[in-house]
Design a protein around this motif. Structure first.
Motif, PDB file in Angstrom:
ATOM      1  N   HIS A 170     -32.247  26.878  12.701  1.00  0.00           N
ATOM      2  CA  HIS A 170     -30.974  26.446  12.118  1.00  0.00           C
ATOM      3  C   HIS A 170     -30.334  27.669  11.457  1.00  0.00           C
ATOM      4  O   HIS A 170     -31.034  28.478  10.831  1.00  0.00           O
ATOM      5  N   PRO A 171     -29.019  27.840  11.533  1.00  0.00           N
ATOM      6  CA  PRO A 171     -28.400  29.062  11.003  1.00  0.00           C
ATOM      7  C   PRO A 171     -28.627  29.282   9.515  1.00  0.00           C
ATOM      8  O   PRO A 171     -28.658  30.437   9.053  1.00  0.00           O
ATOM      9  N   ASP A 172     -28.815  28.223   8.724  1.00  0.00           N
ATOM     10  CA  ASP A 172     -28.996  28.396   7.286  1.00  0.00           C
ATOM     11  C   ASP A 172     -30.401  28.827   6.899  1.00  0.00           C
ATOM     12  O   ASP A 172     -30.669  29.101   5.721  1.00  0.00           O
ATOM     13  N   MET A 173     -31.321  28.900   7.866  1.00  0.00           N
ATOM     14  CA  MET A 173     -32.685  29.309   7.554  1.00  0.00           C
ATOM     15  C   MET A 173     -32.778  30.765   7.109  1.00  0.00           C
ATOM     16  O   MET A 173     -33.765  31.164   6.491  1.00  0.00           O
ATOM     17  N   PHE A 174     -31.761  31.546   7.428  1.00  0.00           N
ATOM     18  CA  PHE A 174     -31.871  32.986   7.241  1.00  0.00           C
ATOM     19  C   PHE A 174     -31.225  33.479   5.947  1.00  0.00           C
ATOM     20  O   PHE A 174     -31.196  34.682   5.685  1.00  0.00           O
ATOM     21  N   ARG A 175     -30.741  32.552   5.127  1.00  0.00           N
ATOM     22  CA  ARG A 175     -30.227  32.926   3.808  1.00  0.00           C
ATOM     23  C   ARG A 175     -31.413  33.196   2.873  1.00  0.00           C
ATOM     24  O   ARG A 175     -32.381  32.431   2.827  1.00  0.00           O
ATOM     25  N   SER A 176     -31.345  34.291   2.117  1.00  0.00           N
ATOM     26  CA  SER A 176     -32.396  34.572   1.134  1.00  0.00           C
ATOM     27  C   SER A 176     -32.435  33.458   0.105  1.00  0.00           C
ATOM     28  O   SER A 176     -31.398  32.931  -0.306  1.00  0.00           O
TER      29      SER A 176
END
Length: 328
Positions: A136-142
Motif C-alpha cells: 500500500h502506498p502509505d506503508m513507506f511513510r516514516s
C-alpha cells in the motif's frame, strides 16, 4: 469486488511468531514445530538447540494453496529481521522457490524487516524470476510512537519501493483489493472502520509529506488482510496485526464475500498494551461471527488470550507459535 475461487486445501506455515511452544497439545489439523522436524528427519532425531526455531516479535506466514491439481505459494509478511527469518526457513526445511507473490500487511518493521532477504532466498531457488510484492502506498511513510513526555521514538522504515525492485521484486503499490496466486488468494483494500471501540494504535504518528514534522496516524489505513476460501469450510482470514481492529477486519471480510461462512481468523489481534482496554468488547463481538477457529498470536497478548480461551474454549482457540503448520 475482486473474486477468488474456492480451493481444495490451505496450509499455513508459521515462520515467525512471538512465541515458541512445541510441547502443548494441539488439534488434529495443526502440526507443531517438533512434529515437523521429526517427520522431515525420518522420525529419528536428537533434540538440541541447533534444530529449533527462534521466536521473535513479529509475524511471517507461508501459505500453500492447492486447487485444481495445482499448488500456489504466497508469503505473507517476513517478521522483524533477516537472521530469524532465514534460520527458521532453514530449520523448518521450507523451499521458498515456489513463492509467486509476497504480501506486506502494513508498514511496520516487525512485519517487513526481512523482506529483502526473503526475496533473495526465493529468487536463489526460482532461477532468478522476479516476484510480485503487494504493498500500500502509505506503508513507506516514516513512523514514530509519541511518548508521554511529548517526544517521538522513530520506527525503522520498511524497505522502499526502490529497494524491493532492486532485490528482484515487482512492486504492486495500490489501495485497491487484489486477487493473487491464480485467483486463489484475496488481498484486501483499505479496511473500513465501523466499530466505536477499535481506534487503531494510540500514539502512532507518521512523517508529514514535507518531512518537517509528525502527524497523527493512529488508524494505519495502509493495513490489509488476506483471505482464502476453502471448500467445505469457508473463509480463512489472515490479519497480521489487526490495527484496524479484528472486528472491523471480519466485518469487511464478510462484506467482501457475502454468503461465504467465516471459518477462521489467524494472526495478531493487537489486544496487548494500550489496546488491552478493548478486550471485553472485542471478544464479545468476535463471538458473533460464528468462527470455527481463532488462531491468535503475535501481538494478541496473554490477557486477551485468556479472555479468548474463556469465551471460545479449547475447541476453537488455538494459539499460534513459531513452526506450527495449520491445515485447512
Amino acid at each position: 469486488m475482486t473474486a477468488i475461487a474456492p480451493v481444495e486445501s490451505l496450509d499455513i506455515q508459521i515462520i515467525v511468531d512471538n512465541v515458541t511452544d512445541s510441547l502443548s497439545s494441539v488439534p488434529s489439523f495443526i502440526e507443531t514445530e517438533t512434529a515437523g522436524l521429526a517427520r522431515r528427519r525420518g522420525g529419528a532425531w536428537v533434540l538440541g538447540g541447533g534444530c529449533l526455531c527462534c521466536a521473535a516479535h513479529g509475524l511471517s506466514c507461508l501459505l500453500t494453496i492447492r486447487s485444481g491439481g495445482r499448488s500456489h505459494s504466497v508469503l505473507f509478511d517476513t517478521g522483524p529481521e533477516d537472521r530469524v527469518f532465514e534460520q527458521n526457513v532453514s530449520r523448518l526445511g521450507l523451499d521458498l522457490g515456489p513463492v509467486e507473490a509476497m504480501v506486506l500487511s502494513h508498514g511496520h518493521w516487525d512485519h517487513a524487516g526481512a523482506m529483502l532477504r526473503a526475496l533473495q532466498i526465493a529468487r536463489d531457488r526460482n532461477g532468478g524470476r522476479r516476484i510480485p510484492c503487494y504493498v500500500h502506498p502509505d506503508m513507506f511513510r516514516s513512523r514514530a510512537a509519541r511518548l508521554p513526555d511529548g517526544s517521538f521514538r522513530p520506527m525503522e522504515d520498511v524497505p522502499s519501493v526502490a529497494e524491493l525492485e532492486a532485490q528482484g521484486g515487482t512492486v504492486v503499490c495500490t489501495r485497491e483489493p487484489q486477487s493473487v496466486a491464480g485467483g486463489t488468494v484475496f488481498v484486501s483494500g483499505e479496511i473500513p472502520r465501523r466499530t466505536p471501540f477499535e481506534t487503531g494504535l494510540p500514539g502512532q504518528h507518521r512523517r508529514t509529506e514535507d518531512g518537517t514534522g509528525w502527524e497523527p496516524d493512529e488508524l494505519l489505513i495502509d493495513e490489509r488482510f488476506v483471505a482464502v476460501n476453502v471448500q467445505g469450510k469457508g473463509l480463512v482470514v489472515l490479519s497480521a496485526c489487526s490495527h484496524a481492529g479484528a472486528v472491523n477486519v471480519l466485518h469487511h471480510a464478510r462484506d467482501c464475500f457475502p454468503g461465504v461462512k467465516l471459518h477462521a481468523v489467524l494472526g495478531g489481534l493487537h489486544l496487548s498494551g494500550t489496546n488491552e482496554r478493548v478486550i471485553p468488547q472485542t471478544v464479545e463481538a468476535l463471538q458473533g461471527f460464528g468462527l470455527d477457529v481463532v488462531a491468535a498470536g503475535h501481538c494478541t497478548g496473554w490477557r486477551a488470550m485468556t479472555a479468548l480461551a474463556n469465551a471460545f474454549g479449547e475447541g476453537k482457540l488455538t494459539p499460534l507459535a513459531v513452526g506450527k503448520r495449520l491445515r485447512f
